[in-house]
Design a protein around this motif. Structure first.
Motif, short mmCIF file in Angstrom:
data_model
loop_
_atom_site.label_atom_id
_atom_site.label_comp_id
_atom_site.label_asym_id
_atom_site.label_seq_id
_atom_site.Cartn_x
_atom_site.Cartn_y
_atom_site.Cartn_z
N ALA A 33 -44.79 -14.46 37.57
CA ALA A 33 -44.88 -15.50 38.59
C ALA A 33 -43.48 -15.97 38.96
O ALA A 33 -42.58 -16.03 38.11
CB ALA A 33 -45.71 -16.68 38.07
N SER A 34 -43.27 -16.30 40.22
CA SER A 34 -41.94 -16.57 40.75
C SER A 34 -41.56 -18.04 40.65
O SER A 34 -42.41 -18.93 40.77
CB SER A 34 -41.87 -16.13 42.21
N THR A 104 -43.07 -21.92 32.64
CA THR A 104 -42.50 -21.61 33.95
C THR A 104 -42.06 -20.16 34.03
O THR A 104 -42.40 -19.43 34.96
CB THR A 104 -41.32 -22.55 34.24
N SER A 105 -41.28 -19.71 33.04
CA SER A 105 -40.82 -18.32 33.02
C SER A 105 -41.72 -17.50 32.11
O SER A 105 -42.46 -18.04 31.28
CB SER A 105 -39.38 -18.25 32.51
N GLY A 106 -41.68 -16.20 32.29
CA GLY A 106 -42.44 -15.31 31.42
C GLY A 106 -43.94 -15.39 31.62
O GLY A 106 -44.70 -15.07 30.70
N ASN A 107 -44.40 -15.82 32.78
CA ASN A 107 -45.82 -15.92 33.09
C ASN A 107 -46.25 -14.66 33.83
O ASN A 107 -45.93 -14.50 35.01
CB ASN A 107 -46.09 -17.17 33.92
N PRO A 108 -46.96 -13.73 33.19
CA PRO A 108 -47.30 -12.47 33.85
C PRO A 108 -48.05 -12.67 35.15
O PRO A 108 -48.90 -13.56 35.27
CB PRO A 108 -48.16 -11.74 32.81
N ILE A 141 -38.86 -24.75 41.48
CA ILE A 141 -39.86 -24.47 42.51
C ILE A 141 -40.73 -23.33 41.99
O ILE A 141 -40.24 -22.23 41.73
CB ILE A 141 -39.19 -24.08 43.84
N LEU A 142 -42.01 -23.59 41.80
CA LEU A 142 -42.89 -22.66 41.11
C LEU A 142 -44.03 -22.24 42.03
O LEU A 142 -44.79 -23.07 42.52
CB LEU A 142 -43.46 -23.33 39.85
N ALA A 143 -44.14 -20.92 42.27
CA ALA A 143 -45.22 -20.37 43.08
C ALA A 143 -46.38 -19.97 42.19
O ALA A 143 -46.18 -19.34 41.14
CB ALA A 143 -44.72 -19.16 43.87
N PRO A 144 -47.61 -20.30 42.55
CA PRO A 144 -48.77 -19.90 41.74
C PRO A 144 -48.88 -18.38 41.68
O PRO A 144 -48.52 -17.67 42.62
CB PRO A 144 -49.96 -20.50 42.49
#
Length: 685
Positions: A33-34, A104-108, A141-144
């Motif tokens: 995820a971005s 936030t990071s490392g979310n496949p 800024i987190l995109a689903p």
């Protein structure tokens, strides 16, 4: 820790959530995820696994992970059926939820190899889902990701990404706020344009704006207000903007806990506002009055309720939000309802245990929205006050009660993969009311999702009636609907009893004219002791009694144990359709776009394909998702995964018997779970 501190810490330390730690990727092919910073990146070395990127520099064509993150399921229209209890209101309070599905990071991008996951299924009570996260060390800024968007859209729920500008105590820098709202030479906001572009490219519905970095001034407050208005205007009616009550129009951070002159300029610029948690009864009342004076609905205000720490033991002044006997005052804004998953004991983190807890959170201790009696604690479940929604308005309709995670994968009752998994995009439309049961018997059956066996996917519906139950029938209501029925409509069920179960008589229950008046169609009698899955096809013409058409308002099943005794009955599939649907055509041009060898000798692949083409002649049913299988020597197939999109990452492809090449098949699957002919691609070792 106060609720205010909990909100800040929960976002700022998203990488430290008490969640299962995913194994480190074997290769850099794994898409995630971005997440981005507005412009300026932090100095220093990022934490392991973190990729720091600037939104200002992002372009869709240069994003190699975009095909894996792009959602494809459109936002389904939905309606509000008559509520199952008299206290639940239509067209009043609504519910928003801020959920951190992963760090936030490392979310496949497309699920992972664990069933220990927050597989949200109570979409019927949600009006908005915020994909919560962001931290000063990773990105703001987190995109689903696509599975969450696709599952929500299938149930008519919009999904918002998060813009989090943290307090300075948690690493926030005022320059990031200024980066975000910087104007161009024409007075526009380039990063607002980028946010619109991201939402459209990824397929989600808007942004939750949470500006909490202190030190601003009136100029920054005015620029931020104008930024919000510009973002909403540029996004058009398809993009929603929710503002969090933190920054005041003065530019500094001053949580108001109500709508007033200090934050109303942001409310006027946005679609909705999430009020900080320390609201009061008088403050909510005055907020509603101010909203109406601005020509807005008071239900566009989400009254923040922090359940991250205590879940259903959280004490809330419920009558301040949803008073009995008077119109509701505001809407609910739940912060971190994934408590039902995070707080599972280490001794039982199985998916069935999670869903039992989640049902209690949303339906109440009675586990029946038709009679939501208060439990032993302070909790008033959403089902007690808020009407649910449904998207069942057209045929074909089918469900295999797949919750989007499981301990294995089943196809037509056969276990074809043993590894645990999660992928919300593969989740079915599930019963919205958990669980309305009508019986005159002495004991109410226990109803829930079970993962020990399934017809398709990872789970089935299990009805467990205790030994003390009599032979009185029990009707389990499953779906509120507006499904058109005709003499050509047929219903299909796949069901079974477990070993040790008494014999059970099964009927399909359909309410045509009134939600509480059922007609029944015999499905069949299952013998005692179990015996494997049984399928049945039932014409519904008998229900119509000569009419050319009718509408099904409720779907359910009626179970009777003619000889008494304990019943353990599973429903693996329920489908309604007209005639003989045409299967979809196969996907086009599958290709391996990248591959690498893992340290253990297996391979990791990135695959893409083009959308399936329609078959000639009659139109085929729409494609629901795509499934991938490895062809094993001898003709067997090994399930690799599935996705609603047109790209998939296979983290582990195992070589069989020193074969020189491995064939991977991609199939389109329609709404009735009929698979197309395969399209094949080969990976050479």
């Amino acid at each position: 820790m106060t609720r205010r501190q909990a909100l800040v810490a929960g976002a700022a330390t998203a990488t430290g959530l008490a969640m299962p730690t995913a194994p480190a990727p074997a290769t850099d092919l794994q898409p995630y995820a971005s997440y981005w910073y507005p412009g300026t990146l932090p100095s220093g070395t990022p934490p392991p696994g973190v990729r720091r990127r600037s939104l200002r520099a992002w372009v869709p064509a240069g994003d190699p992970d975009l095909p894996f993150n792009r959602a494809t399921v459109p936002l389904a229209p939905r309606f509000v059926p008559p509520p199952p209890n008299s206290a639940a209101r239509r067209d009043e309070a609504r519910i928003s939820a801020l959920v951190a599905f992963a760090p936030t990071s490392g979310n496949p991008s497309q699920g992972s190899a664990t069933a220990d996951y927050y597989a949200l299924t109570h979409w019927a009570y949600l009006d908005e889902l915020v994909f919560w996260g962001g931290s000063s060390d990773e990105g703001l800024i987190l995109a689903p990701n696509a599975p969450v968007i696709d599952a929500a859209h299938r149930n008519g729920v919009p999904v918002l990404g998060t813009v989090f500008l943290p307090p300075t105590a948690y690493g926030g820098r005022l320059e990031w706020t200024r980066d975000l709202v910087r104007r161009d030479a024409d007075g526009g906001f380039p990063l607002a344009d980028k946010l619109v572009e991201v939402a459209r490219a990824y397929g989600f519905d808007g942004w939750f704006l949470n500006a909490e970095t202190g030190g601003g001034d009136a100029r920054l407050g005015a620029d931020t207000r104008d930024f919000v208005a510009y973002l909403r205007r540029r996004g058009g009616p398809g993009l929603r903007v929710t503002w969090y009550d933190a920054m005041a129009i003065s530019g500094d951070i001053a949580w108001q806990n109500e709508l007033n002159d200090h934050n109303s300029p942001f409310f006027r610029a946005a679609d909705t506002m999430f009020l900080n948690f320390n609201w009061s009864r008088t403050g909510l009342a005055s907020s509603g009055e101010l909203a109406r004076s601005l020509g807005r609905s008071p239900y566009e205000l989400w009254a923040g309720i922090d359940v991250e720490a205590n879940g259903w033991d959280t004490r809330v002044d419920w009558d301040a939000v949803v008073p009995a006997g008077r119109p509701h005052v505001a809407s609910f804004g739940f912060y971190r309802p994934e408590w039902t998953w995070k707080s599972l004991p280490g001794t039982d983190r199985g998916p069935a245990a999670f869903h039992a807890r989640d049902d209690r959170f949303w339906s109440g201790a009675s586990l029946d929205p038709a009679r939501p009696e208060p439990g032993p604690g302070p909790w008033r479940a959403p089902a007690a006050s808020v009407a649910d929604h449904s998207t069942l308005t057209s045929l074909p309709f089918a469900t295999t009660f797949n919750t989007g995670h499981g301990l294995g994968w089943y196809e037509r009752g056969v276990r074809v993969a043993d590894a645990p998994w999660n992928h919300l995009g593969l989740q079915d439309r599930l019963p919205g009311r958990r669980w309305v049961v009508r019986t005159a018997g002495a004991a109410r059956p226990v109803v829930g999702f079970d993962f020990a066996d399934a017809w398709r996917g990872g789970s089935s519906l299990l009805v467990d009636a205790a030994t003390a139950a009599t032979a009185e029938p029990a009707t389990v209501e499953l779906y509120a609907a507006r499904l058109p029925l005709s003499p050509a409509t047929v219903a299909e069920l796949a069901h079974r009893t477990d070993p040790g179960s008494a014999a059970v008589r099964v009927e399909l229950a359909v309410a045509l004219d009134e939600p509480d008046r059922f007609s029944y169609l015999p499905v069949g009698d299952l013998p005692a002791g179990g015996g494997g899955w049984t399928t049945a096809t039932i014409p519904v013409a008998r229900l119509l009694r000569g009419r050319a058409a009718a509408t099904a308002h409720v779907l359910g099943v009626r179970l009777t144990a003619p000889d008494g005794g304990r019943v353990r009955w599973r429903l693996g599939e329920l489908a309604l359709h007209d005639g003989s649907p045409v299967p979809p055509g196969p996907p086009d041009a599958p290709a391996v776009t990248a591959s690498t060898r893992n340290p253990d000798g297996t391979a990791a692949l990135r695959l893409t394909w083009q959308p399936t083409k329609r078959t000639s002649g009659r139109a085929s049913t729409p494609v629901r998702h795509y499934e991938l299988h490895q062809v094993v020597p001898g003709g067997r197939r090994r399930f690799l995964g599935g996705t609603c999109g047109h790209a998939y990452y296979v983290p582990v492809l195992r070589r069989t018997a020193d074969e020189e090449a491995t064939r991977v098949e991609v199939r389109a699957v329609d709404e009735l779970y009929t698979a197309s002919a395969p399209a094949s691609v080969t990976h050479r070792w």
